[in-house]
Write a protein that holds these residues in place. Structure first.
Motif, short mmCIF file in Angstrom:
data_model
loop_
_atom_site.label_atom_id
_atom_site.label_comp_id
_atom_site.label_asym_id
_atom_site.label_seq_id
_atom_site.Cartn_x
_atom_site.Cartn_y
_atom_site.Cartn_z
N ASP A 12 38.32 46.83 50.25
CA ASP A 12 38.87 45.91 50.65
C ASP A 12 38.67 44.82 49.55
O ASP A 12 37.69 44.03 49.83
N PHE A 68 44.50 33.45 46.23
CA PHE A 68 45.27 34.35 47.08
C PHE A 68 46.23 33.50 48.19
O PHE A 68 45.74 32.49 48.49
N ASP A 77 50.17 33.70 50.51
CA ASP A 77 51.24 34.55 51.08
C ASP A 77 52.57 34.30 50.59
O ASP A 77 53.54 35.04 50.50
N LEU A 107 46.11 44.03 45.89
CA LEU A 107 44.77 44.38 46.91
C LEU A 107 44.81 45.61 47.20
O LEU A 107 44.05 46.49 47.36
N GLU A 108 45.97 46.56 47.17
CA GLU A 108 46.19 47.90 47.71
C GLU A 108 46.06 48.76 46.55
O GLU A 108 46.28 50.08 46.83
N LYS A 143 55.38 39.55 45.56
CA LYS A 143 55.70 39.16 46.82
C LYS A 143 56.83 39.41 47.32
O LYS A 143 56.73 39.63 48.52
N GLN A 148 56.63 42.25 49.28
CA GLN A 148 55.59 42.18 50.52
C GLN A 148 54.16 42.92 49.94
O GLN A 148 53.42 43.39 50.71
N ASN A 189 50.44 42.58 48.68
CA ASN A 189 49.29 41.50 48.83
C ASN A 189 48.76 41.50 47.19
O ASN A 189 48.26 42.49 46.78
#
Length: 312
Positions: free
Chosen positions: A100, A120, A122, A144-145, A169, A172, A174
């Motif tokens: 993570d 960071f 949204d 992030l992933e 973004k 969707q 991150n």
């Protein structure tokens, strides 16, 4: 000892070196594909099976080298081994924590460890302020992933940064934005920490036209001399995340060394070649130490049982 190497590709040089190191020390070490393991949850008879129904409950220890896209299942598997009392060189909790990226950075900061300024958010509506947070362009955008060392892009201008942030973004995804440390000049340090000690340190140099150094983009690698502060940072980072084996990436900035990432499944073969050290053997030694396994001295000439050189 009976040791299981939990990974996905038995042909990876790092995995082969670990197998060789275990055998050289007289242990029974076997490769187990994470995807071919399955679990029985039961109050009285919990079990772990391998393809064909082979029972793995009798292992003494496991060495997990979990691929990023198998983190959820791999950690569930390692957790089951731990529940059965089987020692894991890196715990499921530590592996999950290291994967993570945002949580890791927050944790490292909480421990007083230095990282590049990172943002960071949204909403794409915040992209202008987000860019300003990290001292503007050029800046680095990280998914992030994303798999380890992938999903990382350099945005050289504010327009490029805005386009990248808004595009990710809209999907969707991150992401993090991070300040670009120009003075690092495409160089980074990789410190291998084993059992709270730096076993090896190398410097990676990105090839011309690349801003970061890694195997995917091509790189040169040489042995590195590190400062006491770089050593301290690497050991503290690995220890604070609960990793007994970790690859710690550091860049050298004007304000001092900065932590980039802490990996729970670091590559070993390239570092062994450069440093000339038995790093795979260091992993096996860490297990021996934890489980109280002592190596006997060679038997005197003429005595029996000379072929048996290990005891527990």
């Amino acid at each position: 000892m009976r040791i299981g190497l939990l990974a996905s590709n038995p042909d990876l040089p790092s995995n082969q070196r670990i197998m060789e190191a275990g055998e050289e020390r007289g242990h029974r070490i076997r490769f187990y594909d994470v995807r071919q393991c399955y679990i029985k949850l039961d109050a009285e008879h919990p079990e772990i099976h391998y393809r064909g129904g082979r029972l793995l409950n009798g292992l003494d220890a496991v060495i997990p080298r979990i691929r990023p896209d198998l983190t959820f299942y791999g950690c569930a598997l390692v957790r089951q081994f731990e529940n059965l009392g089987i020692y894991s060189l890196n715990s499921a909790a530590a592996i999950s924590h290291s994967r993570d990226k945002l949580h890791s950075l927050q944790h490292l900061l909480q421990q007083g460890l230095p990282i590049p300024t990172t943002g960071f958010a949204d909403s794409p509506l915040d992209s202008d302020d987000l860019i300003d947070m990290v001292n503007g362009a050029p800046l680095v955008v990280k998914l992030l992933e994303g798999p380890q060392r992938r999903g990382v892009v350099l945005a050289e201008s504010k327009t490029a940064a805005e386009s990248l942030i808004n595009a990710f973004k809209s999907l969707q995804a991150n992401l993090l934005v991070q300040e670009y440390v120009k003075e690092a000049d495409g160089k980074s340090l990789r410190l291998l920490v084993v059992d709270n000690k730096v076993a090896c340190a190398v410097e990676r140099q990105a090839l011309p036209g690349q801003f970061r150094s890694n195997k995917q983009h091509g790189t040169s690698i040489v042995a590195a001399r590190i400062s006491s502060e770089e050593r301290r940072i690497a050991i503290k980072a690995a220890k604070s995340m609960g990793l007994r084996v970790a690859g710690v990436d550091i860049i050298r900035a004007r304000k001092g060394p900065l932590l980039l990432e802490v990996s729970s499944s670091p590559s070993l073969d390239d570092m062994e070649d450069v440093c000339g050290k038995d790093l795979a053997g260091a992993l096996i030694s860490a297990i021996e130490k934890q489980l109280g396994w002592k190596r006997r001295l060679a038997s005197p000439i003429g005595t029996s049982d000379a072929s048996s050189n290990l005891t527990q």
